[in-house]
Design a protein around this motif. Structure first.
Motif, PDB file in Angstrom:
ATOM      1  N   THR A 129      56.145   7.253 -11.722  1.00 23.13           N
ATOM      2  CA  THR A 129      56.886   6.673 -12.538  1.00 23.13           C
ATOM      3  C   THR A 129      57.142   4.817 -12.235  1.00 23.13           C
ATOM      4  O   THR A 129      56.939   4.913 -11.190  1.00 23.13           O
ATOM      5  N   SER A 171      46.489  11.618 -22.200  1.00 19.66           N
ATOM      6  CA  SER A 171      46.963  13.303 -22.466  1.00 19.66           C
ATOM      7  C   SER A 171      47.436  12.790 -23.950  1.00 19.66           C
ATOM      8  O   SER A 171      49.041  12.219 -23.646  1.00 19.66           O
ATOM      9  N   ARG A 192      55.747   7.392 -20.718  1.00 18.82           N
ATOM     10  CA  ARG A 192      55.246   7.166 -21.938  1.00 18.82           C
ATOM     11  C   ARG A 192      55.230   7.750 -22.632  1.00 18.82           C
ATOM     12  O   ARG A 192      54.675   7.862 -24.142  1.00 18.82           O
ATOM     13  N   GLN A 250      46.487  17.229 -12.626  1.00 20.00           N
ATOM     14  CA  GLN A 250      47.064  16.150 -13.156  1.00 20.00           C
ATOM     15  C   GLN A 250      46.353  15.794 -14.769  1.00 20.00           C
ATOM     16  O   GLN A 250      45.520  16.370 -15.487  1.00 20.00           O
ATOM     17  N   LEU A 251      46.911  14.885 -15.191  1.00 16.06           N
ATOM     18  CA  LEU A 251      47.239  14.244 -16.078  1.00 16.06           C
ATOM     19  C   LEU A 251      47.828  12.648 -16.453  1.00 16.06           C
ATOM     20  O   LEU A 251      48.376  12.659 -15.495  1.00 16.06           O
ATOM     21  N   SER A 252      47.427  12.171 -17.164  1.00 15.99           N
ATOM     22  CA  SER A 252      48.086  10.381 -17.665  1.00 15.99           C
ATOM     23  C   SER A 252      48.595  11.010 -19.178  1.00 15.99           C
ATOM     24  O   SER A 252      48.327  10.693 -19.353  1.00 15.99           O
ATOM     25  N   VAL A 286      51.916  14.096 -13.313  1.00 17.41           N
ATOM     26  CA  VAL A 286      52.185  12.970 -14.819  1.00 17.41           C
ATOM     27  C   VAL A 286      52.268  11.975 -13.977  1.00 17.41           C
ATOM     28  O   VAL A 286      53.597  11.692 -14.346  1.00 17.41           O
ATOM     29  N   ASP A 287      51.211  11.015 -14.134  1.00 14.92           N
ATOM     30  CA  ASP A 287      51.505  10.038 -13.703  1.00 14.92           C
ATOM     31  C   ASP A 287      51.761   9.369 -15.383  1.00 14.92           C
ATOM     32  O   ASP A 287      51.415   9.392 -16.634  1.00 14.92           O
ATOM     33  N   GLU A 288      52.429   7.871 -15.076  1.00 18.19           N
ATOM     34  CA  GLU A 288      53.041   7.490 -16.171  1.00 18.19           C
ATOM     35  C   GLU A 288      53.869   8.614 -17.036  1.00 18.19           C
ATOM     36  O   GLU A 288      54.355   8.446 -17.815  1.00 18.19           O
ATOM     37  N   VAL A 326      48.814   7.933 -20.675  1.00 15.05           N
ATOM     38  CA  VAL A 326      48.619   7.071 -21.178  1.00 15.05           C
ATOM     39  C   VAL A 326      47.472   7.758 -21.978  1.00 15.05           C
ATOM     40  O   VAL A 326      47.366   7.430 -22.761  1.00 15.05           O
ATOM     41  N   THR A 339      50.173   8.904  -6.044  1.00 12.54           N
ATOM     42  CA  THR A 339      49.482   9.772  -7.027  1.00 12.54           C
ATOM     43  C   THR A 339      48.899  10.369  -5.277  1.00 12.54           C
ATOM     44  O   THR A 339      48.743  11.788  -5.267  1.00 12.54           O
TER      45      THR A 339
END
Length: 436
Positions: free
Chosen positions: A143, A88, A119, A82-84, A114-116, A86, A66
């Motif tokens: 990821t 979003s 998913r 930023q988006l997640s 985009v975190d994770e 988990v 991040t």
């Protein structure tokens, strides 16, 4: 701004975690990722060139994914969004893309982090493609999972994958030094306890700073020893997921250590899997497989012992039964190795498919009826027990198929004696005109 803090029940000066307070202000301050961010590193070259490409940052927790994304946007002059994956959904993605379009029309580039990202399902991942292709967003996905398995091939083809490394001891020590400089005091640890705390973090920089934050809040009268540290802090659980890539990485490491005749490395990987909560019977199945594939006739007892170890674990359970798996692991790693049976059976199966439905030669067919005797079934069969040296040397392959050699013992362990016997029988067969 103060109204926002009050609405959240905070004050503008509310304490934040040490990891946030020490977040790097530039890419040069990021530790442990010099292969990407250092002079000549691929991400550094992008920044120096003033143009970012879409990328996937793949690495374990606490390695700076991040932070790197934020600093990339800052260094290149992009708007950071930023988006997640988990939290979003499709609506959040649409909103992000619309905002990026507006910025683009105003001449402002957007870095969408985009975190994770793994998913998101396949359809959601496909939704990124047109916006990445048109340059509406520069995608930076983070990821902890292998992108080859978790991300669409189409998305991967439009991104570069950069692997972030687990922080080594030097990088973790560097973080602790920064924390002490920031706090203007030393951690209350003796040298051995300091090493123990670094080991506790298991390569996770964020977790290390969380531990340090806890220690800074403790009024210790004197530096702690490792034993005292253990009473205050807990070791980070090893990174292991029985349902994902780590599960297969570690069982592969165990199997290859056995094949490579390294009992110490094999024991280490066995312990890692058991400590990670792996099903011991899953491990036992792989050990049985190793006994067949990699040892075979070099030590025929290996397969017997492998099944005995599996039965022992079934009988005793954990933790006592795990010792049987450890004993078997050592036996297999130290045993002579031969894959001759595995290779022979593979070759025989290939030959069986190639030759179709060829019948056995008539002299080895039984003749229970007069008709079958009249057709020559069983005629000329030599009973091997009555032959010289207990070996007749007759042909047992189908008529019309040349004799083939599938099994070629390697001469290791028990197979050395098997090889001698087969070589002797080949000589006898050749003398009697059958050929081997």
């Amino acid at each position: 701004m103060s109204d926002l803090f009050q609405a959240a029940g905070l004050t503008p000066h509310a304490p934040s975690p040490l990891a946030d307070r020490l977040r790097p202000a530039s890419l040069d301050e990021v530790v442990g990722q010099d292969h990407l961010l250092g002079e000549g590193g691929p991400i550094r070259r992008m920044v120096d060139g003033g143009r970012l490409g879409s990328m996937i940052l793949w690495g374990p927790p606490g390695t700076g994914k991040t932070t790197i994304a934020r600093l990339l946007a800052k260094a290149a002059g992009y708007e950071f969004q930023q988006l997640s994956a988990v939290f979003s959904g499709v609506a959040d993605l649409k909103k992000a893309f619309e905002q990026a379009k507006v910025r683009r029309s105003a001449g402002q580039s957007t870095l969408l982090f985009v975190d994770e990202i793994h998913r998101f399902n396949r359809a959601q991942q496909d939704g990124f493609l047109p916006f990445v292709e048109e340059g509406i967003v520069t995608l930076v996905g983070a990821t902890t999972e292998n992108p080859s398995f978790e991300l669409n091939g189409a998305l991967l083809s439009r991104s570069q994958v950069f692997v972030l490394r687990r922080l080594d001891e030097a990088a973790l020590e560097q973080l602790l030094a920064k924390a002490e400089a920031f706090e203007k005091r030393a951690l209350p640890l003796d040298p051995a306890a300091r090493e123990a705390m670094i080991a506790m973090a298991d390569g996770d920089g964020r977790y290390l700073l969380t531990l340090a934050d806890t220690l800074f809040g403790i009024a210790a009268p004197q530096p702690m020893t490792p034993a005292e540290l253990g009473q205050v802090l807990q070791k980070r659980s090893p990174a292991y997921d029985k349902d994902r890539e780590e599960h297969y990485n570690l069982i592969s490491a165990l199997h290859k250590s056995i094949r490579g005749s390294d009992p110490d490395a094999a024991l280490y990987w066995l312990a890692r899997m058991l400590d990670g909560g792996e099903d011991p019977l899953f491990i036992a199945r792989r050990l049985v497989r190793a006994a067949m594939e990699d040892i075979g006739e070099a030590d025929p007892m290996a397969l017997v012992l492998a099944n005995a170890a599996k039965d022992t674990y079934d009988f005793l359970g954990s933790p006592e039964g795990e010792l049987a798996l450890a004993q078997l692991t050592i036996h297999l790693a130290a045993a002579p190795k031969s894959n001759a049976v595995y290779t022979a059976f593979s070759a025989a199966r290939k030959a069986a498919k190639e030759t179709g439905s060829l019948m056995p030669p008539k002299h080895i067919l039984n003749a229970p009826t007069r008709l079958m005797k009249g057709l020559g079934y069983g005629k000329g069969y030599n009973y091997d027990h009555d032959a010289e040296e207990g070996f007749s040397g007759q042909n047992y392959f189908p008529d019309g198929m040349e004799r083939r050699v599938f099994y070629a013992p390697k001469g290791e362990g028990v197979e050395a004696r098997i090889k001698d016997r087969l070589d002797r029988w080949a000589e006898i067969r050749a003398k009697r005109g059958e050929g081997r």
